[in-house]
Motif scaffolding. Structure first.
Motif, PDB file in Angstrom:
ATOM      1  N   ASP A 176       0.865  -1.179   0.000  1.00  0.00           N
ATOM      2  CA  ASP A 176       0.000   0.000   0.000  1.00  0.00           C
ATOM      3  C   ASP A 176       0.902   1.230   0.000  1.00  0.00           C
ATOM      4  O   ASP A 176       1.673   1.452   0.950  1.00  0.00           O
ATOM      5  CB  ASP A 176      -0.881  -0.050   1.266  1.00  0.00           C
ATOM      6  CG  ASP A 176      -1.777   1.181   1.404  1.00  0.00           C
ATOM      7  OD1 ASP A 176      -1.414   2.265   0.903  1.00  0.00           O
ATOM      8  OD2 ASP A 176      -2.830   1.051   2.040  1.00  0.00           O
ATOM      9  N   THR A 178       0.371   4.357   0.418  1.00  0.00           N
ATOM     10  CA  THR A 178       0.168   5.371   1.462  1.00  0.00           C
ATOM     11  C   THR A 178       0.803   4.940   2.773  1.00  0.00           C
ATOM     12  O   THR A 178       1.469   5.724   3.444  1.00  0.00           O
ATOM     13  CB  THR A 178      -1.343   5.619   1.665  1.00  0.00           C
ATOM     14  OG1 THR A 178      -1.867   6.098   0.436  1.00  0.00           O
ATOM     15  CG2 THR A 178      -1.597   6.624   2.774  1.00  0.00           C
ATOM     16  N   ASP A 255      -3.124   1.182  11.099  1.00  0.00           N
ATOM     17  CA  ASP A 255      -2.981   1.153   9.636  1.00  0.00           C
ATOM     18  C   ASP A 255      -4.124   0.368   9.000  1.00  0.00           C
ATOM     19  O   ASP A 255      -4.702   0.781   7.990  1.00  0.00           O
ATOM     20  CB  ASP A 255      -1.640   0.525   9.242  1.00  0.00           C
ATOM     21  CG  ASP A 255      -0.487   1.504   9.435  1.00  0.00           C
ATOM     22  OD1 ASP A 255      -0.756   2.700   9.650  1.00  0.00           O
ATOM     23  OD2 ASP A 255       0.673   1.067   9.384  1.00  0.00           O
ATOM     24  N   SER A 258      -7.322   2.240   9.015  1.00  0.00           N
ATOM     25  CA  SER A 258      -7.352   3.442   8.176  1.00  0.00           C
ATOM     26  C   SER A 258      -8.249   3.252   6.950  1.00  0.00           C
ATOM     27  O   SER A 258      -8.793   4.209   6.412  1.00  0.00           O
ATOM     28  CB  SER A 258      -5.940   3.833   7.724  1.00  0.00           C
ATOM     29  OG  SER A 258      -5.451   2.933   6.739  1.00  0.00           O
ATOM     30  N   GLN A 264     -10.091   9.402   7.280  1.00  0.00           N
ATOM     31  CA  GLN A 264      -8.928   9.187   6.417  1.00  0.00           C
ATOM     32  C   GLN A 264      -9.284   9.366   4.933  1.00  0.00           C
ATOM     33  O   GLN A 264      -8.415   9.589   4.105  1.00  0.00           O
ATOM     34  CB  GLN A 264      -8.355   7.782   6.623  1.00  0.00           C
ATOM     35  CG  GLN A 264      -7.965   7.483   8.048  1.00  0.00           C
ATOM     36  CD  GLN A 264      -6.511   7.802   8.315  1.00  0.00           C
ATOM     37  OE1 GLN A 264      -5.747   8.034   7.400  1.00  0.00           O
ATOM     38  NE2 GLN A 264      -6.142   7.818   9.583  1.00  0.00           N
ATOM     39  N   ARG A 266     -10.050   7.376   2.450  1.00  0.00           N
ATOM     40  CA  ARG A 266      -9.238   6.570   1.527  1.00  0.00           C
ATOM     41  C   ARG A 266     -10.167   5.862   0.544  1.00  0.00           C
ATOM     42  O   ARG A 266     -10.440   4.666   0.688  1.00  0.00           O
ATOM     43  CB  ARG A 266      -8.387   5.564   2.318  1.00  0.00           C
ATOM     44  CG  ARG A 266      -7.443   6.223   3.321  1.00  0.00           C
ATOM     45  CD  ARG A 266      -6.383   5.256   3.765  1.00  0.00           C
ATOM     46  NE  ARG A 266      -5.556   4.876   2.626  1.00  0.00           N
ATOM     47  CZ  ARG A 266      -4.710   3.853   2.647  1.00  0.00           C
ATOM     48  NH1 ARG A 266      -4.592   3.109   3.719  1.00  0.00           N
ATOM     49  NH2 ARG A 266      -3.984   3.576   1.582  1.00  0.00           N
ATOM     50  N   VAL A 269      -7.063   2.768  -3.062  1.00  0.00           N
ATOM     51  CA  VAL A 269      -5.816   2.260  -2.478  1.00  0.00           C
ATOM     52  C   VAL A 269      -4.889   1.932  -3.642  1.00  0.00           C
ATOM     53  O   VAL A 269      -5.259   1.164  -4.538  1.00  0.00           O
ATOM     54  CB  VAL A 269      -6.082   1.001  -1.626  1.00  0.00           C
ATOM     55  CG1 VAL A 269      -4.782   0.505  -0.999  1.00  0.00           C
ATOM     56  CG2 VAL A 269      -7.123   1.279  -0.555  1.00  0.00           C
ATOM     57  N   HIS A 270      -3.729   2.529  -3.632  1.00  0.00           N
ATOM     58  CA  HIS A 270      -2.793   2.367  -4.743  1.00  0.00           C
ATOM     59  C   HIS A 270      -1.707   1.370  -4.337  1.00  0.00           C
ATOM     60  O   HIS A 270      -1.033   1.569  -3.323  1.00  0.00           O
ATOM     61  CB  HIS A 270      -2.199   3.726  -5.124  1.00  0.00           C
ATOM     62  CG  HIS A 270      -3.261   4.744  -5.426  1.00  0.00           C
ATOM     63  ND1 HIS A 270      -4.002   4.714  -6.586  1.00  0.00           N
ATOM     64  CD2 HIS A 270      -3.748   5.783  -4.692  1.00  0.00           C
ATOM     65  CE1 HIS A 270      -4.877   5.710  -6.566  1.00  0.00           C
ATOM     66  NE2 HIS A 270      -4.746   6.368  -5.433  1.00  0.00           N
TER      67      HIS A 270
END
Lengths: 482, 77
Positions: A176, A178, A255, A258, A264, A266, A269-270
């Protein structure tokens, strides 16, 4: 062309309507082909390293097929519970999970001896892909997913793995971007995204796991948590979020949380190559071995029923000679970036292997300390016993890497194979033979097998010198390769 | 690594943070030592809720293989 450009990019992952901790691609939903002896827990970890890693881990599996024991001569390969894989190693692990019956016959042709790089390049240069590549939601990684789907994994999904319902539980690890942390293609992880992994292709997981920065773009998965799926936080995550925990545990829990945490935000997700977080595939197993903070915790199974733990790591790390060591000029930008991308990865891998060894050593030491303490007490009072019964468990960490190759020429040759998805046939075959030979010659394997079968003897494991000649540069007078 | 004994007179499966950790007693009736990671854990027993307290959340640290932490559950009167 407009129509081509307008084609929708197939979504990598789908929304999960209702989270159910009993459903999906999870360890608990897979069973062994036959009774694999619950008291033995076997984990394989396959490192990254392109085709080099895939061929090396394949060779280790060829060796495992020959490791038989006990009266029924069962193969250790049938006892494997979990395979945790990264990058190049993910191809081997995923193919085995999907096509067990034909794996040893088909995988070499389907992947190992194939020029995957040429396939990727051909797709990138194909005019009909140019417009697609201009779109913001389509990138080189999607071409890789399509290639792997069509030519290697037959568009199989994680749902097919659930339907097959067989161990081993294969964990494909990405990173991940991030968090800089491991992201695994399991339903336990996808629950946090309110996403149904069964509808994702295995090729997507493999592509994310092997998306080396720069060569491939990140793979983006959608996080549907904001839409809700009735997510029920597992108790271990509740406990992990308590601030009284040691930092490592609470940070990992934060984490993970998150993905669900609305603040957050998000939504996407990259994901990049799993090797950036853990190039050896051992971080997940370490969590399972040393904590209860995962659905497939081994710690929770110690003694009941697990009595033997075997972790086999196929680590295809290299130690290539560097031309910059022969120049006064400082390395250029490309060399520096290459080092930045892979140097810390290798150091981290070494630390992870050591972490597992230290953990096993401490467990064994604790058991010994308890036994000797009890003996001392019984010297003064024969009936005295320490409080409680500590279940006896034996631990074996087997690391297979090129470092252990005794022949200097062969070792140096293997350590200089490139990281690529296109290797010459002789190099692939040599890597396979090296994987098999290192496994069968391993002293740690012998100890592990003799704990299961005191009469166990390894099969013969030699490498044909003509194969070494075909795959390696000629020997120098000192015995090293040029 | 931390070491825990769950005291309860009957042989019951122990749940630590919702995960089954096997039984509190070995088949011979002696208490079994469970291993958990350092930190906060929630302990309870699987099966009928004929015991008190129904769960305990404890910060487990500084135990020793020779001096496990005792987590005690009593049968309801």
């Amino acid at each position: 062309m407009t129509a081509l450009a307008a084609c929708a990019t197939p979504a990598v992952n789908a929304k999960l309507d209702r989270q159910d901790p009993a459903v999906g691609y999870r360890y608990a939903n897979l069973t062994a082909d036959r009774d694999n002896g619950d008291d033995l827990f076997v984990i394989l970890a396959f490192s990254g390293g392109g085709t080099r890693a895939a061929a090396f881990s394949f060779g280790v599996m060829e060796g495992l097929r020959e490791v038989t024991y006990g009266a029924g001569r069962r193969a250790l390969l049938q006892d494997v519970d979990v395979i945790s894989a990264v990058s190049g190693g993910s191809f081997t692990a995923a193919y085995y999970a999907l096509f067990r019956e034909t794996f040893f016959d088909d995988f070499p042709k389907a992947f190992l001896y194939r020029n995957i790089e040429r396939g990727l390049l051909a797709r990138a240069l194909a005019p009909w892909n140019w417009l697609r590549l201009l779109r913001p939601d389509f990138d080189r990684i999607h071409l890789a997913v399509e290639l792997y789907d069509e030519t290697v994994f037959a568009r199989k999904t994680f749902g097919d793995l659930v339907s097959a319902g067989r161990k081993p539980f294969v964990i494909l690890n990405a990173t991940d971007m991030t968090l800089g942390r491991r992201f695994e293609f399991t339903q336990e992880q996808f629950d946090l995204l309110c996403s149904d992994l069964t509808r994702t292709t295995v090729a997507s997981g493999v592509a994310a796991s092997s998306a080396f920065p720069g060569l491939l773009s990140p793979l983006t998965v959608r996080n549907f948590a904001a839409d809700g799926c009735g997510y029920q936080r597992p108790e271990w995550l509740d406990s992990g979020l308590d601030p009284r925990n040691p930092l490592a545990r609470s940070t990992r829990a934060r984490d993970l949380w998150s993905y669900q945490e609305p603040r957050q935000d998000r939504r996407f997700v990259h994901l990049l190559d799993g090797g950036l977080a853990d190039n050896i595939g051992l971080r997940g197993p370490y969590v399972a071995l040393s904590t209860g903070d995962t659905e497939w915790s081994v710690l929770a199974r110690l003694g009941e029923p697990v009595r033997h733990v075997v972790v086999i790591t196929a680590n295809a790390k290299t130690r290539p000679r560097k031309a910059w060591d022969r120049r006064a000029a400082a390395p250029g930008l490309v060399d520096v970036l290459g080092f930045v991308a892979s140097g810390p990865m290798d150091n981290y891998s070494f630390d992870t292997v050591q972490l597992i060894r230290d953990f096993f050593g401490q467990q064994t030491q604790d058991a010994r300390s308890r036994a000797s303490c009890e003996r001392e007490i019984q010297k003064t009072c024969r009936e005295a016993r320490l409080d409680g019964v500590l279940p006896a468990v034996d631990y074996h960490a087997i690391e297979l890497s090129f470092d252990a190759v005794a022949d200097a020429r062969l070792r140096e040759c293997l350590e200089n194979f490139p990281t690529s998805f296109a290797l010459p046939e002789a190099q692939v075959t040599l890597l396979r033979r090296a994987g098999r030979a290192l496994l069968l010659a391993s002293r740690d394997l012998r100890e592990a097998m003799r704990a299961l079968d005191p009469a166990w003897q390894p099969a013969e494991a030699t490498i044909d010198p003509t194969l070494i000649d075909a795959a390696c540069p000629p020997a120098t007078p000192e015995g090293a390769t040029r | 690594m931390e070491f825990v004994i769950v005291d309860f007179p009957d042989r019951r499966e122990v749940l630590v943070d919702g995960v089954g950790y096997g039984h509190n007693l070995v088949p011979t009736g002696e208490p079994r030592i469970l291993q958990v990671s350092e930190g906060v854990h929630r302990f309870r027993l699987r099966g009928p809720d004929n015991y008190v307290p129904l769960w305990q959340t404890l910060d487990v640290s500084d135990t020793d293989v020779n001096a496990p932490l005792h987590v005690r559950f009593d049968k309801k009167a």
